[in-house]
Write a protein that holds these residues in place. Structure first.
Motif, mmCIF file in Angstrom:
data_model
loop_
_atom_site.group_PDB
_atom_site.id
_atom_site.type_symbol
_atom_site.label_atom_id
_atom_site.label_comp_id
_atom_site.label_asym_id
_atom_site.label_seq_id
_atom_site.Cartn_x
_atom_site.Cartn_y
_atom_site.Cartn_z
ATOM 1 N N THR A 190 0.751 -1.179 -0.004
ATOM 2 C CA THR A 190 -0.016 0.152 0.144
ATOM 3 C C THR A 190 0.888 1.141 0.164
ATOM 4 O O THR A 190 0.297 2.404 -0.105
ATOM 5 C CB THR A 190 -0.913 0.051 1.176
ATOM 6 N N HIS A 191 2.046 1.068 -0.034
ATOM 7 C CA HIS A 191 3.016 2.412 -0.095
ATOM 8 C C HIS A 191 3.033 2.983 -1.276
ATOM 9 O O HIS A 191 3.177 2.282 -2.403
ATOM 10 C CB HIS A 191 4.348 1.945 0.619
ATOM 11 N N PRO A 192 2.897 4.235 -1.250
ATOM 12 C CA PRO A 192 2.895 5.182 -2.540
ATOM 13 C C PRO A 192 4.014 4.750 -3.362
ATOM 14 O O PRO A 192 3.975 4.768 -4.710
ATOM 15 C CB PRO A 192 3.037 6.381 -2.056
ATOM 16 N N ASP A 193 5.310 4.272 -2.859
ATOM 17 C CA ASP A 193 6.414 4.238 -3.698
ATOM 18 C C ASP A 193 6.302 2.773 -4.321
ATOM 19 O O ASP A 193 6.834 2.563 -5.682
ATOM 20 C CB ASP A 193 7.777 4.104 -2.887
ATOM 21 N N THR A 194 5.646 1.942 -3.634
ATOM 22 C CA THR A 194 5.526 0.607 -4.109
ATOM 23 C C THR A 194 4.373 0.605 -5.379
ATOM 24 O O THR A 194 4.369 0.070 -6.442
ATOM 25 C CB THR A 194 4.963 -0.450 -3.326
ATOM 26 N N LEU A 195 3.473 1.432 -5.286
ATOM 27 C CA LEU A 195 2.130 1.541 -6.042
ATOM 28 C C LEU A 195 2.910 2.295 -7.370
ATOM 29 O O LEU A 195 2.518 1.810 -8.290
ATOM 30 C CB LEU A 195 1.122 2.462 -5.388
ATOM 31 N N ARG A 196 3.776 3.272 -7.045
ATOM 32 C CA ARG A 196 4.322 3.619 -8.296
ATOM 33 C C ARG A 196 5.506 2.946 -9.086
ATOM 34 O O ARG A 196 5.209 2.732 -10.387
ATOM 35 C CB ARG A 196 5.177 5.204 -7.838
#
Length: 293
Positions: A190-196
């Motif tokens: 769910t982390h923004p970096d992972t989603l990016r």
């Protein structure tokens, strides 16, 4: 199935290991996976190459310092490998793998665990002390892609530590290998970096070969929701781009054992979970290996 002691031929197998942020454990996972494969299939003729494609930290080269054959090179073992040209370094002499019109031999290092067990592994470090810098080359993504393709053919099994984030070099490697794994802390899907990072993989057309997320627990934190694994119960979180395919428990001995030149053994919770997860995803890695010779 081949008779006992007979090499069973198969196809090559290659994978890129990524992370969304530094310090997530991609280097540890890539190294432990390679060592496990070598331990179970090296005697069957399987060869394994680890490629350190993280030009920022060269973390894999540092972690494997104790495994590298000693020679005239620097502290990371750069320069010609010790020995008489046998092994994977010897394979490179036929110049089927080139980096900028020169043999990869000067960058391919035979690995020897201090206990003498390992003899079928090698390390390719694209940039390290004593060798000309590659980071500024405009054609580096193409060079890395070619290296990944050819090394998989030479070895049968190739694992590439791409380091954190997304760039043209990482994309080139991912396009050249069979599979992609994203390593991060438990809950990092769910982390923004992972989603990016997932978005970059999807935009590049690489999602079909992206197996999923490997949850690494660098701290001794209990998982309140229980282990997540491929084929497990579906939850709302499973609508995220990356699903967790392997959940690795906290095991402080794992990295230390690898840095000292060995696996932790059957008592290691980390290695047990990684081996079981890899076997579930690709049983032939341990059953026969993928040696093509």
């Amino acid at each position: 199935m081949a008779e006992s002691g007979e090499r069973e031929l198969g196809r090559s197998w290659s994978a890129a290991v990524l992370s969304a942020r530094p310090g997530e454990g991609a280097t540890l996972v890539a190294t432990a996976a390679a060592a496990l494969i070598d331990a179970e299939t090296g005697h069957k003729g399987q060869n394994v190459i680890l490629m350190d494609a993280d030009l920022a930290t060269a973390g894999l080269s540092r972690l494997l310092r104790a495994w590298q054959a000693t020679g005239k090179g620097d502290e990371y073992g750069a320069g010609p490998a010790a020995g008489d040209g046998r092994g994977l370094v010897g394979y490179a002499l036929d110049r089927r793998v080139d980096l900028r019109d020169r043999s990869v031999q000067e960058r391919l290092q035979d690995l020897r665990s201090p206990d003498g067990r390992t003899g079928d592994m090698a390390l390719l470090a694209l940039d390290r002390p004593g060798l000309s810098a590659l980071a500024g080359l405009a054609g580096l993504p193409r060079i890395m892609a070619r290296a990944a393709q050819r090394l998989a053919e030479l070895a049968g099994c190739l694992l590439v530590d791409c380091g954190p984030g997304w760039n043209a070099r990482t994309r080139a490697v991912c396009e050249s290998v069979d599979f992609v794994f994203v390593v991060g802390r438990a809950g990092d899907r769910t982390h923004p970096d992972t989603l990016r990072l997932a978005e970059r993989l999807e935009e590049s057309g690489l999602f079909p070969k992206t197996i999923g997320h490997i949850a690494n627990r660098p701290e001794n934190v209990e998982n309140r929701h229980g282990p997540q694994s491929a084929g497990g119960p579906r939850a709302v979180e499973d609508t995220l781009p990356l699903r967790t395919v392997i959940d690795l428990p906290y095991d402080p001995r794992a990295a230390q054992a690898l840095a000292q030149g060995s696996l932790s053994g059957p008592g290691s919770a980390f290695e047990t979970a990684l081996r079981r997860g890899m076997d579930a995803l690709e049983p032939d890695l341990f059953r026969t290996g993928f040696d093509i010779y």
